[in-house]
Enzyme design. Structure first.
Site, PDB file in Angstrom:
ATOM      1  N   SER A  70       3.146  -2.430   9.063  1.00  0.00           N
ATOM      2  CA  SER A  70       4.200  -1.117   9.348  1.00  0.00           C
ATOM      3  C   SER A  70       5.327  -1.306   8.283  1.00  0.00           C
ATOM      4  O   SER A  70       4.979  -0.849   7.163  1.00  0.00           O
ATOM      5  CB  SER A  70       4.522  -1.324  10.726  1.00  0.00           C
ATOM      6  OG  SER A  70       5.288   0.022  11.247  1.00  0.00           O
ATOM      7  N   ARG A 113      13.252   6.228   6.845  1.00  0.00           N
ATOM      8  CA  ARG A 113      12.232   6.212   7.878  1.00  0.00           C
ATOM      9  C   ARG A 113      13.007   5.709   9.363  1.00  0.00           C
ATOM     10  O   ARG A 113      12.408   6.494  10.188  1.00  0.00           O
ATOM     11  CB  ARG A 113      11.453   4.860   7.321  1.00  0.00           C
ATOM     12  CG  ARG A 113      10.052   4.531   7.916  1.00  0.00           C
ATOM     13  CD  ARG A 113       9.581   3.456   7.692  1.00  0.00           C
ATOM     14  NE  ARG A 113       8.277   2.968   8.134  1.00  0.00           N
ATOM     15  CZ  ARG A 113       8.054   2.187   9.098  1.00  0.00           C
ATOM     16  NH1 ARG A 113       8.957   1.723   9.855  1.00  0.00           N
ATOM     17  NH2 ARG A 113       6.631   2.078   9.557  1.00  0.00           N
ATOM     18  N   HIS A 155       3.169   5.153  14.775  1.00  0.00           N
ATOM     19  CA  HIS A 155       1.859   5.259  14.395  1.00  0.00           C
ATOM     20  C   HIS A 155       0.943   6.126  15.474  1.00  0.00           C
ATOM     21  O   HIS A 155      -0.152   5.510  15.866  1.00  0.00           O
ATOM     22  CB  HIS A 155       1.217   3.839  14.376  1.00  0.00           C
ATOM     23  CG  HIS A 155       2.016   3.068  13.318  1.00  0.00           C
ATOM     24  ND1 HIS A 155       2.185   3.174  11.939  1.00  0.00           N
ATOM     25  CD2 HIS A 155       2.867   1.861  13.550  1.00  0.00           C
ATOM     26  CE1 HIS A 155       2.916   2.364  11.372  1.00  0.00           C
ATOM     27  NE2 HIS A 155       3.598   1.602  12.311  1.00  0.00           N
ATOM     28  N   GLN A 172       1.159   6.857   6.956  1.00  0.00           N
ATOM     29  CA  GLN A 172       1.288   5.417   7.742  1.00  0.00           C
ATOM     30  C   GLN A 172       1.979   5.787   9.258  1.00  0.00           C
ATOM     31  O   GLN A 172       1.629   5.224  10.153  1.00  0.00           O
ATOM     32  CB  GLN A 172       1.967   4.558   6.917  1.00  0.00           C
ATOM     33  CG  GLN A 172       1.923   3.082   7.462  1.00  0.00           C
ATOM     34  CD  GLN A 172       3.075   2.322   7.432  1.00  0.00           C
ATOM     35  OE1 GLN A 172       4.011   2.752   8.069  1.00  0.00           O
ATOM     36  NE2 GLN A 172       3.080   1.068   7.006  1.00  0.00           N
TER      37      GLN A 172
END
Length: 295
Positions: free
Chosen positions: A88, A113, A195, A244
């Site tokens: 991750s 992020r 995710h 991702q």
């Protein structure tokens, strides 16, 4: 072949990185650069902060990234990867270690992020749950059958799959999975559904930042979370990194691909031993250890 693997969120601990700071001039410089880039003293929180302070999203992700990347840099010539992967958030550490991203650009992206994910979490209540002791296919089927958003998010090792989605859908899935014989189906203390499709706003925000960042060709193959195979093209690495946030972390599959491609010695670079533990459950035939720095 020697493979280096980089941990993700959850590996943080109070005092992380202090030994590096105290014993290496290079580490000290990089930590001070990081304070400047981030606009606050992350070293204060890493070295002296409480577990609660370390858990703040704006701190956790950059802290783990810094510990991993700075450790790789102070290893100097001893750090000579033939393949890399990161779990991750750890994928960004792996990209800096493989020369795809500069230290500064990697840290900027990690910080963006973290903020983008935090924002997405605040938009709608969502969570994750760890499911132990069931086949992946059973868990995937239950996720498909439950109403609402719930998906397989982290394939950590055989018999350990993390699911992600709306609170109600996660609770319902846990109920069904327990009935189906899961050893445990446990809601995790996380701020949101990482995710999963619920991270779409974060993915869009981060995509713009990734597109604007220079990515170089990697010095060795990078086994990315999304395709779970070796990637050597900077353009492809970019695409996979953007995907991702809303796609599952195929960690089991990535490690299996690395072993199939000749990986025999795995070294975890960063805080904690989470990935070493997972390695033992994925394949005991290879060695797994933690990187250490001797001043």
């Amino acid at each position: 072949m020697k493979a280096y693997i980089f941990p993700g969120q959850g590996a943080q601990f109070t005092g992380m990185g202090l030994d590096l700071y105290e014993n290496s001039e290079l580490a000290q410089e990089l930590f001070e650069d990081a304070n400047e880039i981030l606009g606050f003293s992350i070293t204060d929180v890493m070295f002296e902060g409480t577990a609660e302070e370390l858990k703040q999203t704006k701190v956790t992700q950059p802290a783990i990234f810094l510990h991993s990347v700075i450790l790789a840099k102070v290893l100097g010539d001893d750090f000579n990867p033939e393949m890399v992967a990161g779990h991750s958030l750890g994928e960004l550490s792996a990209l800096v270690a493989a020369g795809v991203l500069s230290f500064e650009d990697g840290l900027q992206l990690v910080s963006k992020r973290a903020m983008a994910m935090q924002k997405a979490c605040e938009m709608q209540p969502s969570t994750m749950a760890a499911v132990l002791g069931l086949e992946d296919e059973v868990v995937e089927q239950v996720c498909n059958d439950v109403d609402g958003v719930v998906v397989a998010a982290n394939y950590n090792c055989p018999g350990q799959l993390v699911i992600s989605g709306e609170v109600e859908a996660i609770n319902k899935a846990c109920e069904i999975l327990t009935e189906k014989g899961a050893r445990r189906a446990l809601v995790l203390p996380v701020g949101g559904a990482f995710h999963s499709p619920m991270m779409e706003p974060a993915r869009e925000e981060l995509a713009a930042a990734i597109e604007a960042t220079e990515f170089k060709e990697p010095a060795c193959p990078v086994y990315q979370n999304v395709p779970a195979k070796a990637v050597t093209s900077a353009a492809e690495i970019k695409e996979n990194l953007i995907a991702q946030l809303t796609a599952p972390v195929k960690w089991t599959q990535s490690i299996q691909a690395m072993i199939a491609d000749g990986g025999t010695e795995f070294v975890e670079v960063g805080p904690g031993k989470v990935l070493q533990g997972l390695m033992r459950k994925i394949d005991r035939s290879v060695t797994a250890s933690g990187a250490s720095f001797e001043a």
